[in-house]
Design an enzyme around this catalytic site. Structure first.
Site, short mmCIF file in Angstrom:
data_model
loop_
_atom_site.label_atom_id
_atom_site.label_comp_id
_atom_site.label_asym_id
_atom_site.label_seq_id
_atom_site.Cartn_x
_atom_site.Cartn_y
_atom_site.Cartn_z
N SER A 26 0.81 -1.21 0.00
CA SER A 26 0.00 0.00 0.00
C SER A 26 0.84 1.26 0.00
O SER A 26 0.42 2.28 -0.54
CB SER A 26 -0.94 0.00 1.21
OG SER A 26 -1.84 -1.08 1.14
N HIS A 43 0.28 3.45 4.66
CA HIS A 43 -0.58 4.14 3.70
C HIS A 43 -0.29 5.64 3.71
O HIS A 43 -0.17 6.27 2.65
CB HIS A 43 -2.05 3.91 4.05
CG HIS A 43 -2.50 2.49 4.00
ND1 HIS A 43 -2.08 1.54 4.90
CD2 HIS A 43 -3.35 1.84 3.15
CE1 HIS A 43 -2.65 0.38 4.64
NE2 HIS A 43 -3.42 0.53 3.56
#
Length: 399
Positions: free
Chosen positions: A273, A338
């Site tokens: 991610s 993230h």
């Protein structure tokens, strides 16, 4: 190209390195039929953009050899009035591959002159190998694990540690059979027993700051990352090249694991991610900053869908992080990767995407954001060396 250069040299008998724009324009009018029509438009725009009445010989060489300089940027900004021919989107009789290249140009580039330049220059050599390769490896590298579901209880060696196996075995089929679980594999008690994911107790093993991308929390995690990598990463690599896109991707991956080691010190991290969010956030930010110039279809709807998917994935990661762990006292993987990827995307990533075929070293913002990134990496390295012991943090035991 040599014959064009020789013609240009004739207009500069004193070897000053410059010719007048009038002579340059007359040269283009006489011999322009020998050039690609889109490249001719660029050269005319370059002539019109120069307020000093002269053209640099090296700028011409760079343009003809597809090495575009800052003079080309000025041609884009000031010479667009020369773009009197029809838009690339209006051209007919294109083959399937030409339509695909045109589609990619309109998906990623905000200026018509850039789109035409890319359409004329792209040869698919090399192909977008980086994003495809990294996706295949993610989807086909067996992960670490433990007992097969049919292992006899209490048998010797029932719990084993499996390293990286041959890539011929499908990633989730292998891990799903071994763990007897395909969804939320991260909740299996033996999930952490591998040599790839980042774990705070094993942070001295430097490869884990990169290899954690080959581990995912489950098929729901891998699936969204693979889709975003292919739908966004491959077109970006086709336009901007493997070197630049891989830099953004790897910078997002490293920033993600380092962000976890600084801001969520007790948690492991898995998944790609960080790299995916770096690419997608850079692409979305570039669309917003060039909204009027982007000609991709349904751009508002598609941006909304992308943001919803990213928000869903981030929400899943936050929920999982605070969900009761399957291997206490170690928590489930962190979601900070993230955010690290997003920060790389809206800084370094945006600068790269906004400077199609431009020299990044000539861009002030590039050096500013690159310096900030290097400072953060150095800070995180020293943090990992000293902060854990100074804070007397109680870390979960190694897997």
């Amino acid at each position: 190209m040599d014959r064009h250069v020789k013609r240009l040299v004739k207009f500069d008998p004193d070897n000053t390195g410059y010719i007048s724009t009038d002579k340059f324009r007359s040269l283009l009018q006489r011999h322009g039929s020998e050039l690609d029509p889109h490249k001719l438009e660029v050269l005319l725009a370059l002539a019109d953009s120069n307020s000093e009445g002269r053209i640099c010989y090296q700028d011409f060489v760079n343009l003809m050899s597809n090495k575009r300089s800052n003079s080309f940027r000025q041609a884009i900004l000031q010479g667009n009035r020369r773009l009197c021919s029809k838009a690339l989107l209006e051209e007919t009789g294109l083959s399937l591959s030409q339509r695909l290249i045109r589609h990619v140009a309109y998906e990623t580039l905000p200026r018509e002159i850039d789109r035409k330049w890319y359409y004329d220059s792209y040869t698919c050599c090399p192909p977008p190998w980086f994003m495809i390769t990294i996706t295949i490896v993610e989807a086909s590298t067996p992960k670490a694990s433990g007992n097969p579901p049919h292992a006899a209880k209490g048998s010797a060696g029932a719990q084993t540690r499996v390293g990286v196996g041959p890539v011929q075995v499908a990633f989730f089929l292998y891990n799903g059979v071994v763990l007897d679980r395909f969804v939320l594999q991260v909740s299996h008690p033996l999930y952490l027993k591998n040599a790839l994911l980042y774990h705070p107790q094993l942070r001295a093993q430097a490869w884990r700051y990169l290899t954690y991308i080959f581990m995912h929390a489950g098929i729901e995690h891998l699936g969204l990352n693979v889709v975003l990598q292919l739908l966004v990463g491959v077109p970006l690599e086709m336009v901007h090249g493997a070197a630049r896109i891989s830099f953004v991707y790897v910078a997002g991956v490293v920033a993600g694991s380092l962000a976890v080691s600084v801001a969520d010190m007790r948690a492991p991290v898995v998944g790609s991610s960080g790299g995916v969010y770096a690419l997608v956030s850079a692409h979305l930010a570039n669309i917003v900053m060039n909204w009027s110039g982007m000609r991709c279809q349904f751009k508002l709807l598609r941006m909304a869908v992308a943001l919803i998917c990213m928000s869903f994935e981030f929400g899943r990661a936050v929920w999982l992080r605070f969900h009761p762990s399957a291997y206490p006292p170690c928590p489930h993987p962190s979601f900070m990767a993230h955010l690290g990827g997003v920060m790389v995307g809206i800084t370094l990533g945006v600068v790269i995407l906004r400077n199609y075929e431009q020299r990044l070293q000539d861009q002030t913002l590039w050096w500013i954001f690159l310096s900030i990134y290097v400072i953060f990496v150095l800070f995180a390295i020293f943090w990992n060396i000293f902060a854990y012991s100074l804070l007397d943090l109680k870390l979960p035991p190694p897997p």
